[in-house]
Design an enzyme around this catalytic site. Structure first.
Site, PDB file in Angstrom:
ATOM      1  N   ARG A 110      -1.505  -7.331  10.756  1.00 13.31           N
ATOM      2  CA  ARG A 110      -0.652  -6.480  11.868  1.00 13.31           C
ATOM      3  C   ARG A 110      -1.103  -5.484  12.418  1.00 13.31           C
ATOM      4  NH1 ARG A 110       4.869  -4.929   8.966  1.00 13.31           N
ATOM      5  NH2 ARG A 110       5.337  -3.878  11.187  1.00 13.31           N
ATOM      6  N   HIS A 147      -7.715 -12.673  10.211  1.00 15.05           N
ATOM      7  CA  HIS A 147      -7.348 -11.251  10.326  1.00 15.05           C
ATOM      8  C   HIS A 147      -8.515 -10.415   9.631  1.00 15.05           C
ATOM      9  CE1 HIS A 147      -3.889 -12.542  12.414  1.00 15.05           C
ATOM     10  NE2 HIS A 147      -3.501 -12.977  11.486  1.00 15.05           N
ATOM     11  N   PRO A 156       0.887  -1.165   0.031  1.00 14.37           N
ATOM     12  CA  PRO A 156      -0.194   0.070  -0.009  1.00 14.37           C
ATOM     13  C   PRO A 156       0.883   1.419  -0.013  1.00 14.37           C
ATOM     14  CG  PRO A 156      -0.715  -1.523   1.816  1.00 14.37           C
ATOM     15  CD  PRO A 156       0.322  -2.077   0.930  1.00 14.37           C
ATOM     16  N   GLU A 157       1.471   1.527  -1.124  1.00 13.92           N
ATOM     17  CA  GLU A 157       1.802   3.028  -1.352  1.00 13.92           C
ATOM     18  C   GLU A 157       0.851   3.459  -2.307  1.00 13.92           C
ATOM     19  OE1 GLU A 157       5.917   3.954  -1.667  1.00 13.92           O
ATOM     20  OE2 GLU A 157       6.532   1.925  -0.814  1.00 13.92           O
TER      21      GLU A 157
END
Length: 279
Positions: free
Chosen positions: A113, A94, A2-3
């Site tokens: 995360r 998740h 994710p940029e």
DNA sequence: CTCCTGTCCTGCCGGC
DNA sequence: TGCCGGCAGGACAGGA
């Protein structure tokens, strides 16, 4: 992950599948990710239609027809799944937010995360939202000119890599594309920002835009933990020139292995560059 | 102000 | 094979 180019690609995929679809169910599986999720989140999202999807920096903005906007950030390990005919019980590990649409698609926000962000705010307040209000210009927008960049650099004594990574200065550049753009510009990432000449700044401006556009064109990129939004693996096969290439031969220098990519730490983040090519 | 460090969390990889 | 330390692409808070 994710940029800007990856987020842009995710945005495009969401747009293609569920724009103008109505959210039937909206289910949270935890009350906070990085920050607390508003307690009225499910009430504000259920039974409303997703009108338009926008990207701002690395944030995805999902505009609903009830004058509210969902703010989504993928953090470092976040991903979006968009699947058809999915069973309620068939969740990925998740998943933190899952919503179903009236056209048969299910959208899942998954983030091992938990550095990601999920919030909702009145759409007319979006520019004043604390997460968005201090973000600098979009690098692919008209406000980001070589002159703008040069003016920003004049006040900065931090290394150039740190400056282009700072979201207040330019939106959406992350650690990978910062290294890649500086490599393409022949600029050493350790250079003090205000030491760049106008000519160098013009080159950097151009290469930031081209680096990002190339990555968007390639469909974004992935390393270890980013998947295409529909779950198909192998979609993002993007080759970086220097990122994660420590001790590899510089792709621009002689082919005899004399010059290799170095890895250094700047402001606590890894930087990769070729000291021979980048001055 | 600007700049840097520590921090949140899980997963993965390499070394022993 | 298993355990452990180190490291990871973001971005905020807080301190120098």
């Amino acid at each position: 992950m994710p940029e800007l180019p990856e987020v842009e690609t995710v945005k495009t995929a969401i747009n293609a599948k569920v724009q103008n679809a109505k959210i039937l169910t909206s289910q949270l599986y935890r009350d906070k990710i990085r920050f607390p999720i508003p307690s009225n989140f499910t009430a504000l999202t259920s039974q409303n239609t997703l009108k338009t999807i926008e990207r701002r920096s690395k944030y995805i903005l999902l505009h609903l027809d009830n004058a509210h906007t969902i703010i989504l950030h993928l953090g470092m390990s976040g991903r979006i799944y968009i699947e058809q005919n999915k069973k309620d019980t068939d969740r990925h590990k998740h998943d933190h937010w899952v919503c179903t649409f009236d056209n048969g698609y299910t959208l899942s926000f998954n983030d091992p995360r938990r550095f990601g962000i999920l919030d909702i705010t009145p759409t007319d307040n979006i520019k004043n939202h604390p997460l968005l209000k201090n973000i600098g210009p979009e690098p692919l927008g008209s406000y980001f000119t070589a002159t703008y960049l040069y003016n920003v650099l004049q006040n900065k004594k931090a290394p150039i890599k740190t400056t282009i990574l700072d979201q207040k200065n330019i939106a959406g550049i992350g650690n990978i594309y910062a290294s890649e753009a500086l490599f393409r510009s022949n600029i050493n990432p350790q250079r003090i920002s205000n030491s760049l000449s106008k000519k160098e700044t013009t080159t950097l401006h151009k290469e930031i835009i081209e680096t990002l556009n190339d990555a968007i064109k390639a469909g974004g990129s992935t390393l270890k933990d980013f998947h295409h939004t529909d779950g198909s693996l192998g979609y993002f096969q993007h080759q970086f020139k220097v990122y994660d290439k420590e001790n590899h031969p510089c792709p621009n220098c002689t082919c005899d292995g004399t010059y290799t990519i170095k890895k250094i730490t700047q402001a606590g983040r890894s930087t990769y560059f070729c000291p021979h090519k980048q001055k």
